[in-house]
Write a protein that holds these residues in place. Structure first.
Motif, PDB file in Angstrom:
ATOM      1  N   GLY A 223       0.815  -1.208   0.000  1.00  0.00           N
ATOM      2  CA  GLY A 223       0.000   0.000   0.000  1.00  0.00           C
ATOM      3  C   GLY A 223       0.845   1.254   0.000  1.00  0.00           C
ATOM      4  N   PRO A 224       0.182   2.419  -0.123  1.00  0.00           N
ATOM      5  CA  PRO A 224       0.903   3.687  -0.103  1.00  0.00           C
ATOM      6  C   PRO A 224       1.548   3.949   1.250  1.00  0.00           C
ATOM      7  CG  PRO A 224      -1.326   3.962  -0.984  1.00  0.00           C
ATOM      8  CD  PRO A 224      -1.262   2.610  -0.365  1.00  0.00           C
ATOM      9  N   VAL A 225       2.731   4.551   1.214  1.00  0.00           N
ATOM     10  CA  VAL A 225       3.447   4.944   2.425  1.00  0.00           C
ATOM     11  C   VAL A 225       3.713   6.442   2.338  1.00  0.00           C
ATOM     12  CG1 VAL A 225       5.556   4.666   3.805  1.00  0.00           C
ATOM     13  CG2 VAL A 225       4.540   2.682   2.641  1.00  0.00           C
ATOM     14  N   ILE A 226       3.369   7.162   3.396  1.00  0.00           N
ATOM     15  CA  ILE A 226       3.651   8.585   3.480  1.00  0.00           C
ATOM     16  C   ILE A 226       4.243   8.881   4.848  1.00  0.00           C
ATOM     17  CG2 ILE A 226       1.254   9.073   4.131  1.00  0.00           C
ATOM     18  CD1 ILE A 226       3.638  11.405   2.181  1.00  0.00           C
ATOM     19  N   ASP A 227       5.411   9.473   4.852  1.00  0.00           N
ATOM     20  CA  ASP A 227       6.113   9.794   6.110  1.00  0.00           C
ATOM     21  C   ASP A 227       6.259   8.563   6.997  1.00  0.00           C
ATOM     22  OD1 ASP A 227       6.278  12.450   5.303  1.00  0.00           O
ATOM     23  OD2 ASP A 227       4.353  12.956   6.226  1.00  0.00           O
ATOM     24  N   GLY A 228       6.555   7.428   6.375  1.00  0.00           N
ATOM     25  CA  GLY A 228       6.766   6.196   7.124  1.00  0.00           C
ATOM     26  C   GLY A 228       5.506   5.510   7.591  1.00  0.00           C
ATOM     27  N   PHE A 229       4.338   5.997   7.190  1.00  0.00           N
ATOM     28  CA  PHE A 229       3.053   5.449   7.649  1.00  0.00           C
ATOM     29  C   PHE A 229       2.404   4.693   6.499  1.00  0.00           C
ATOM     30  CE2 PHE A 229      -1.383   5.706   9.165  1.00  0.00           C
ATOM     31  CZ  PHE A 229      -1.193   5.281  10.479  1.00  0.00           C
ATOM     32  N   LEU A 230       2.129   3.404   6.691  1.00  0.00           N
ATOM     33  CA  LEU A 230       1.583   2.532   5.655  1.00  0.00           C
ATOM     34  C   LEU A 230       0.059   2.596   5.670  1.00  0.00           C
ATOM     35  CD1 LEU A 230       1.840   0.294   3.504  1.00  0.00           C
ATOM     36  CD2 LEU A 230       2.015  -1.361   5.395  1.00  0.00           C
ATOM     37  N   LEU A 231      -0.527   2.927   4.532  1.00  0.00           N
ATOM     38  CA  LEU A 231      -1.980   3.096   4.433  1.00  0.00           C
ATOM     39  C   LEU A 231      -2.617   1.822   3.882  1.00  0.00           C
ATOM     40  CD1 LEU A 231      -2.116   6.724   2.972  1.00  0.00           C
ATOM     41  CD2 LEU A 231      -2.233   6.009   5.373  1.00  0.00           C
TER      42      LEU A 231
ATOM     43  N   ARG B 262      -1.466   9.300   9.453  1.00  0.00           N
ATOM     44  CA  ARG B 262      -0.962   9.495  10.806  1.00  0.00           C
ATOM     45  C   ARG B 262      -1.627  10.697  11.478  1.00  0.00           C
ATOM     46  NH1 ARG B 262       3.742   7.455  12.845  1.00  0.00           N
ATOM     47  NH2 ARG B 262       4.628   7.106  10.773  1.00  0.00           N
ATOM     48  N   ASP B 263      -2.043  11.682  10.651  1.00  0.00           N
ATOM     49  CA  ASP B 263      -2.716  12.884  11.179  1.00  0.00           C
ATOM     50  C   ASP B 263      -4.228  12.711  11.258  1.00  0.00           C
ATOM     51  OD1 ASP B 263      -0.258  14.173  11.343  1.00  0.00           O
ATOM     52  OD2 ASP B 263      -0.371  14.823   9.248  1.00  0.00           O
ATOM     53  N   HIS B 264      -4.697  11.473  11.101  1.00  0.00           N
ATOM     54  CA  HIS B 264      -6.123  11.144  11.214  1.00  0.00           C
ATOM     55  C   HIS B 264      -6.964  11.794  10.123  1.00  0.00           C
ATOM     56  CE1 HIS B 264      -5.751  10.074  15.778  1.00  0.00           C
ATOM     57  NE2 HIS B 264      -4.896   9.422  15.014  1.00  0.00           N
ATOM     58  N   VAL B 265      -6.381  11.933   8.939  1.00  0.00           N
ATOM     59  CA  VAL B 265      -7.116  12.424   7.785  1.00  0.00           C
ATOM     60  C   VAL B 265      -7.611  11.218   6.987  1.00  0.00           C
ATOM     61  CG1 VAL B 265      -6.992  13.773   5.654  1.00  0.00           C
ATOM     62  CG2 VAL B 265      -5.740  14.528   7.694  1.00  0.00           C
ATOM     63  N   LEU B 266      -8.914  11.201   6.695  1.00  0.00           N
ATOM     64  CA  LEU B 266      -9.508  10.070   5.980  1.00  0.00           C
ATOM     65  C   LEU B 266      -9.084  10.078   4.515  1.00  0.00           C
ATOM     66  CD1 LEU B 266     -11.524   7.671   6.034  1.00  0.00           C
ATOM     67  CD2 LEU B 266     -13.300   9.313   5.358  1.00  0.00           C
ATOM     68  N   ARG B 267      -8.682   8.932   4.038  1.00  0.00           N
ATOM     69  CA  ARG B 267      -8.353   8.750   2.632  1.00  0.00           C
ATOM     70  C   ARG B 267      -9.030   7.468   2.140  1.00  0.00           C
ATOM     71  NH1 ARG B 267      -7.132  13.326   2.656  1.00  0.00           N
ATOM     72  NH2 ARG B 267      -5.106  14.293   2.278  1.00  0.00           N
ATOM     73  N   HIS B 268      -9.252   7.401   0.829  1.00  0.00           N
ATOM     74  CA  HIS B 268      -9.884   6.229   0.226  1.00  0.00           C
ATOM     75  C   HIS B 268      -8.881   5.592  -0.736  1.00  0.00           C
ATOM     76  CE1 HIS B 268     -13.218   8.835   1.485  1.00  0.00           C
ATOM     77  NE2 HIS B 268     -13.854   7.699   1.737  1.00  0.00           N
ATOM     78  N   VAL B 269      -8.410   4.424  -0.387  1.00  0.00           N
ATOM     79  CA  VAL B 269      -7.438   3.713  -1.214  1.00  0.00           C
ATOM     80  C   VAL B 269      -8.195   2.731  -2.101  1.00  0.00           C
ATOM     81  CG1 VAL B 269      -5.470   2.143  -1.236  1.00  0.00           C
ATOM     82  CG2 VAL B 269      -5.611   3.941   0.501  1.00  0.00           C
ATOM     83  N   ARG B 270      -8.035   2.919  -3.413  1.00  0.00           N
ATOM     84  CA  ARG B 270      -8.652   2.014  -4.388  1.00  0.00           C
ATOM     85  C   ARG B 270      -7.539   1.217  -5.064  1.00  0.00           C
ATOM     86  NH1 ARG B 270     -11.627   6.314  -7.930  1.00  0.00           N
ATOM     87  NH2 ARG B 270      -9.958   7.622  -7.063  1.00  0.00           N
ATOM     88  N   SER B 271      -7.592  -0.088  -4.905  1.00  0.00           N
ATOM     89  CA  SER B 271      -6.541  -0.968  -5.424  1.00  0.00           C
ATOM     90  C   SER B 271      -7.139  -1.894  -6.467  1.00  0.00           C
ATOM     91  CB  SER B 271      -5.906  -1.786  -4.294  1.00  0.00           C
ATOM     92  OG  SER B 271      -5.369  -0.938  -3.294  1.00  0.00           O
ATOM     93  N   LEU B 272      -6.637  -1.796  -7.689  1.00  0.00           N
ATOM     94  CA  LEU B 272      -7.116  -2.629  -8.785  1.00  0.00           C
ATOM     95  C   LEU B 272      -6.049  -3.657  -9.131  1.00  0.00           C
ATOM     96  CD1 LEU B 272      -9.087  -3.299 -11.111  1.00  0.00           C
ATOM     97  CD2 LEU B 272      -7.863  -1.583 -12.485  1.00  0.00           C
ATOM     98  N   TYR B 273      -6.461  -4.925  -9.160  1.00  0.00           N
ATOM     99  CA  TYR B 273      -5.588  -6.040  -9.523  1.00  0.00           C
ATOM    100  C   TYR B 273      -6.157  -6.673 -10.790  1.00  0.00           C
ATOM    101  CZ  TYR B 273      -4.580  -5.368  -4.563  1.00  0.00           C
ATOM    102  OH  TYR B 273      -4.267  -4.822  -3.335  1.00  0.00           O
ATOM    103  N   VAL B 274      -5.358  -6.740 -11.842  1.00  0.00           N
ATOM    104  CA  VAL B 274      -5.789  -7.313 -13.114  1.00  0.00           C
ATOM    105  C   VAL B 274      -4.733  -8.301 -13.583  1.00  0.00           C
ATOM    106  CG1 VAL B 274      -6.437  -6.856 -15.513  1.00  0.00           C
ATOM    107  CG2 VAL B 274      -6.989  -5.173 -13.737  1.00  0.00           C
ATOM    108  N   THR B 275      -5.178  -9.452 -14.080  1.00  0.00           N
ATOM    109  CA  THR B 275      -4.236 -10.433 -14.617  1.00  0.00           C
ATOM    110  C   THR B 275      -4.766 -11.036 -15.904  1.00  0.00           C
ATOM    111  OG1 THR B 275      -2.986 -12.463 -14.179  1.00  0.00           O
ATOM    112  CG2 THR B 275      -5.187 -12.314 -13.226  1.00  0.00           C
ATOM    113  N   ASP B 276      -3.844 -11.360 -16.794  1.00  0.00           N
ATOM    114  CA  ASP B 276      -4.162 -12.128 -17.992  1.00  0.00           C
ATOM    115  C   ASP B 276      -3.703 -13.571 -17.859  1.00  0.00           C
ATOM    116  OD1 ASP B 276      -1.428 -11.841 -18.100  1.00  0.00           O
ATOM    117  OD2 ASP B 276      -1.369 -10.933 -20.102  1.00  0.00           O
ATOM    118  N   GLY B 277      -3.347 -13.971 -16.650  1.00  0.00           N
ATOM    119  CA  GLY B 277      -2.858 -15.319 -16.395  1.00  0.00           C
ATOM    120  C   GLY B 277      -1.360 -15.459 -16.524  1.00  0.00           C
ATOM    121  N   ILE B 278      -0.699 -14.391 -16.995  1.00  0.00           N
ATOM    122  CA  ILE B 278       0.762 -14.402 -17.144  1.00  0.00           C
ATOM    123  C   ILE B 278       1.393 -13.292 -16.316  1.00  0.00           C
ATOM    124  CG2 ILE B 278       2.676 -14.169 -18.780  1.00  0.00           C
ATOM    125  CD1 ILE B 278       0.727 -15.193 -20.955  1.00  0.00           C
ATOM    126  N   ARG B 279       0.737 -12.125 -16.326  1.00  0.00           N
ATOM    127  CA  ARG B 279       1.234 -10.958 -15.617  1.00  0.00           C
ATOM    128  C   ARG B 279       0.163 -10.447 -14.660  1.00  0.00           C
ATOM    129  NH1 ARG B 279       2.069  -8.098 -21.255  1.00  0.00           N
ATOM    130  NH2 ARG B 279       0.167  -9.349 -21.489  1.00  0.00           N
TER     131      ARG B 279
END
Length: 609
Positions: A396-404, A433-450
Motif C-alpha cells: 500500500g501507499p506509504v507517506i512519512d513512514g506510515f503505511l496506508l 498518521r494525522d487522522h485524515v480520511l483517505r480512500h485507497v482504491r486498489s485494482l488487480y488485473v491479470t491475464d494469467g501471465i502478468r
C-alpha cells in the motif's frame, strides 16, 4: 538454497492401486528385515513420537496382507501386535504430566517418549495416534489375529478412549488436528463395540466435536476454521485437519464434517498459490506436511471442485513417515491406510467461481488477508510477500513512514472477469498518521501471465511511495528456492531496498534465512512452541520494492502502478473520466469508479482489452 519442507505438489504422486501396492511391498520388506525377535517394528533411531510407530507399521502389514495374502505376513502381524500390547501400553501415570483430571486411573495410554517424565506433554496426541492405528489394525487383521487378540485390541481401544476423554483434559495442546483425530478414533472404535456402548461412544465423540472443537472455531479471511495451536490455520497442520475431517465424514456420514471440511477446503484453495507455495501459521509457518494431508486435499478438493493437490508437500514423507536414513517410521501410518482405502480421484483443474480472498488465473495469483491486503503475490513463478516498514506490514501507499493499508471502515470488493482478463477492485477507507480520511482504491488485473496492480488515493503530499512487496521465493521444479529478486516494473521510479540496520527484526532477502526461521527467532518461545505468525509480526523492516507515483495522474490523486511478471516497457496512462479514473495499459483499459461507489456504495469497475 531451497526451502526444506515445500517440494513437489502432492497430486503428482502416483495413486493407482499398482503404485500403492509398490509402496506396501517396500514397507513389507523393510519391516520384515527390521523386526526384532520381540516383534518391535520401530525404527532403531526413533526416540520421540514413538508411541504409535510399531503399531502403525503393523497396520500397514495387515493392509498388505489383505491385498496380497503374502504368507510371510500373518506371523509378523501377530508378533508385532503382541509387542505393542506387552511393551508400549502404559497404565501408571507419567511423572510430571500436567493434564490429568484423574490420578492413578490405571487406564492405558501411549507415550511420546518412553522414558518416564522425559516429555510427558506429548502423551495425549500420542495416545490419539495409537488409538487410530489400533482401530485400523482391528479392521484389517481379521482373520490373521485370533478373535481373542482382536477383542483384546478393542478392550485396549476402550481404555485409550477413556484416558483421552475422562482421565485427561480434552485437547490440552489446543491443536485442532489432534482433537479431530481423537473424534475420528472414537467414531471408528464405536464400530467395534456392542450397540448400546457403541452409541454412547459415538454420541460422546460427536458432542466433543460440536462443543469442544466446532464451538471454538476461529474466523479468518471470511471462514470459520478449527482452532490450531492458538490460531486459525497452520501451513503444516491445517491440511492434516482436513484429512481428519474427511475420515470423520467417511466413517460417520455426519453432514457437519462435510460442511466444515468444505469450508476449510475453500479457505485453503483461496490462500494457496497456483504453484502450491504458501506461508503462515501459529505452529509452523513454512513447514508443509505430505502423506498426512493427501486424503483431505483429495477428498474435499473433489467435493468442492478445487485443485488442492497443488499444495507443495514435504515429499521426503511422500508415502509415510521416514527417519533421517530414509527408513520407514510408522508414525501416522493410519493416513496411508485411509488414502489407499479411499478411491476419490484428484480434482486437477482450478475452480471457476470468484473467491473473495483470492485473485487467480493461469500462473498468477494473489491471496488476500482478512483486511483484503495481499498476503502473497505470485507471478512468473516468483512469490512476493508483504514487506515491512516501521513495524507495519503489507502492500500500500506509504507517506512519512506510515503505511496506508489498515482499514478504518468497511472494505468493499468487486470481482470482474471479461475475456482473458480477471480483475478485483478493493476499496478501503484508511486514515493517515494525522487522522485524515483517505480512500485507497486498489485494482488487480491479470491475464494469467502478468499481474497489474494500480493503487489510487487522494493526493497525499510529501513524497509518498507504494510498498510493493518483499521478493522471497521462486519455483524450481520440485523445490522452491529462496530469491531476492522478482520481475517487477513500475510506471514511476522503482527501487529495491534492503534494511540498513542488522538484527533478527530486520529481514534481508539476500540472506539465506527463511521466513520461518526468522519468525521463530522473533517469537516468544523457541521453535516448536513459539508462534511464528506472532513472531513475524515483530518484524521492523524488510527488503522491499518501493514504487514512486506514476507520472500523468490527475492533479488531485496519487496513482501508483506496478506490473509483476514479464513484459516490455510499462507506461500506463491515466485520465479523469465521468464517474472515475481511466487506466490504460498495454493489455487493458479499466475505469475505476469514484470512492462513493454505486447506489449501494459498492465499487464500480469496467474492464476491456
Amino acid at each position: 538454497m531451497h526451502l526444506p519442507h515445500q517440494r513437489g505438489s502432492l497430486h503428482n504422486l502416483p495413486d493407482t492401486p499398482e503404485a500403492y501396492d509398490a509402496v506396501l511391498a517396500d514397507v513389507t520388506e523393510q519391516a520384515l528385515a527390521r523386526m526384532t525377535p520381540e516383534g518391535n517394528l520401530e525404527h532403531p533411531d526413533c526416540a520421540d513420537d514413538i508411541g504409535d510407530t510399531s503399531l502403525g507399521v503393523t497396520s500397514l502389514l495387515a493392509l498388505a496382507w489383505q491385498r496380497t495374502k503374502d504368507p510371510r505376513l500373518p506371523e509378523a502381524i501377530a508378533r508385532s501386535t503382541r509387542f505393542h500390547l506387552r511393551e508400549r501400553v502404559f497404565t501408571e501415570d507419567n511423572p510430571g504430566y500436567p493434564n490429568l483430571r484423574v490420578r492413578d486411573s490405571g487406564l492405558p495410554y501411549a507415550r511420546y517418549v518412553l522414558e518416564p517424565g522425559a516429555h510427558p506433554i506429548g502423551d495425549w496426541p500420542s495416545t490419539v495416534w495409537a488409538l487410530l492405528q489400533l482401530v485400523n489394525l482391528v479392521d484389517l487383521a481379521d482373520p490373521v489375529l485370533p478373535d481373542e487378540e482382536r477383542h483384546g485390541l478393542v478392550e485396549l481401544g476402550r481404555g485409550y478412549w477413556r484416558w483421552l476423554t475422562e482421565a485427561t483434559f480434552f485437547n490440552p495442546q489446543e491443536a485442532g488436528n489432534q482433537a479431530i483425530g481423537c473424534v475420528v478414533g472414537g467414531l471408528m472404535l464405536a464400530g467395534h463395540l456392542p450397540s448400546g456402548e457403541a452409541e454412547a461412544v459415538r454420541s460422546r465423540a460427536m458432542s466433543l466435536y460440536l462443543d469442544e472443537i466446532r464451538a471454538h472455531r476461529v474466523r479468518d479471511r471470511g471462514a470459520l476454521l478449527p482452532p490450531e495451536h492458538g490460531g486459525a490455520y497452520d501451513n503444516n497442520y491445517g491440511p492434516i485437519s482436513l484429512s481428519f475431517l474427511a475420515q470423520a465424514h467417511l466413517v460417520s456420514g455426519e453432514e457437519v464434517f462435510a460442511e466444515d471440511g468444505e469450508a476449510l477446503a475453500h479457505y485453503i484453495d483461496a490462500r494457496l498459490t497456483t504453484g502450491g507455495f504458501d506461508v503462515g501459521g501459529p505452529r509452523y509457518s513454512e513447514q508443509h506436511s505430505a502423506f498426512e494431508s493427501v486424503l483431505g486435499l483429495r477428498y474435499f478438493g473433489h467435493r468442492v471442485g478445487a485443485d488442492l493437490g497443488r499444495y507443495r508437500g514435504d515429499t521426503r514423507w511422500a508415502r509415510h513417515a521416514v527417519a533421517a536414513d530414509g527408513g520407514i517410521d510408522g508414525h501416522f501410518a493410519f493416513m496411508l491406510v485411509w488414502q489407499i482405502q479411499d478411491t476419490t480421484p484428484w480434482h486437477r483443474t482450478p475452480g471457476t467461481a470468484p473467491a473473495g480472498h483470492q485473485l487467480r488465473a493461469g500462473s498468477v495469483s494473489v491471496a488476500f488477508d482478512s483486511r483484503m491486503t495481499p498476503s502473497l503475490v505470485e507471478a512468473a513463478g516468483t512469490y512476493v510477500l508483504p514487506a515491512a516498514v516501521g513495524r507495519q506490514h503489507g502492500f500500500g501507499p506509504v507517506i512519512d513512514g506510515f503505511l496506508l493499508c489498515r482499514p478504518m471502515g468497511e472494505v468493499r470488493v468487486r470481482d470482474l472477469r471479461t475475456g482473458t482478463l480477471t480483475a478485483k477492485l478493493v476499496t478501503k477507507p484508511v486514515v493517515t498518521r494525522d487522522h485524515v480520511l483517505r480512500h485507497v482504491r486498489s485494482l488487480y488485473v491479470t491475464d494469467g501471465i502478468r499481474l497489474w496492480m494500480t493503487v489510487a488515493v487522494e493526493r497525499l503530499g510529501g513524497t509518498p511511495y507504494l510498498l510493493a512487496g518483499l521478493p522471497y521465493a521462486a519455483d524450481d521444479g520440485d523445490h522452491v528456492r529462496r530469491t531476492d529478486v522478482a520481475e517487477v516494473s513500475s510506471a514511476g521510479p522503482l527501487r529495491l531496498t534492503h534494511p540498513v540496520a542488522a538484527g533478527p527484526d530486520h529481514f534481508d532477502a539476500r540472506s539465506e534465512t527463511t521466513q520461518e526461521q526468522a519468525a521463530f527467532v522473533l517469537a516468544a518461545d523457541p521453535r516448536g512452541y513459539g508462534n511464528p505468525d506472532e513472531g513475524w509480526s515483530h518484524l521492523v523492516a524488510s527488503t522491499a520494492f518501493e514504487a514512486d507515483p506514476a507520472p500523468g495522474a490527475p492533479d488531485d490523486l496519487d496513482v501508483f502502478a506496478v506490473r509483476y511478471g514479464p513484459g516490455d516497457t510499462f507506461a500506463p496512462a491515466f485520465e479523469r473520466v465521468p464517474g472515475g479514473l481511466a487506466v490504460r495499459t498495454e493489455a487493458f483499459t479499466a475505469v475505476i469508479g469514484d470512492p462513493a461507489g454505486d447506489a449501494r456504495g459498492e465499487p464500480v469497475l469496467t474492464l476491456h482489452r
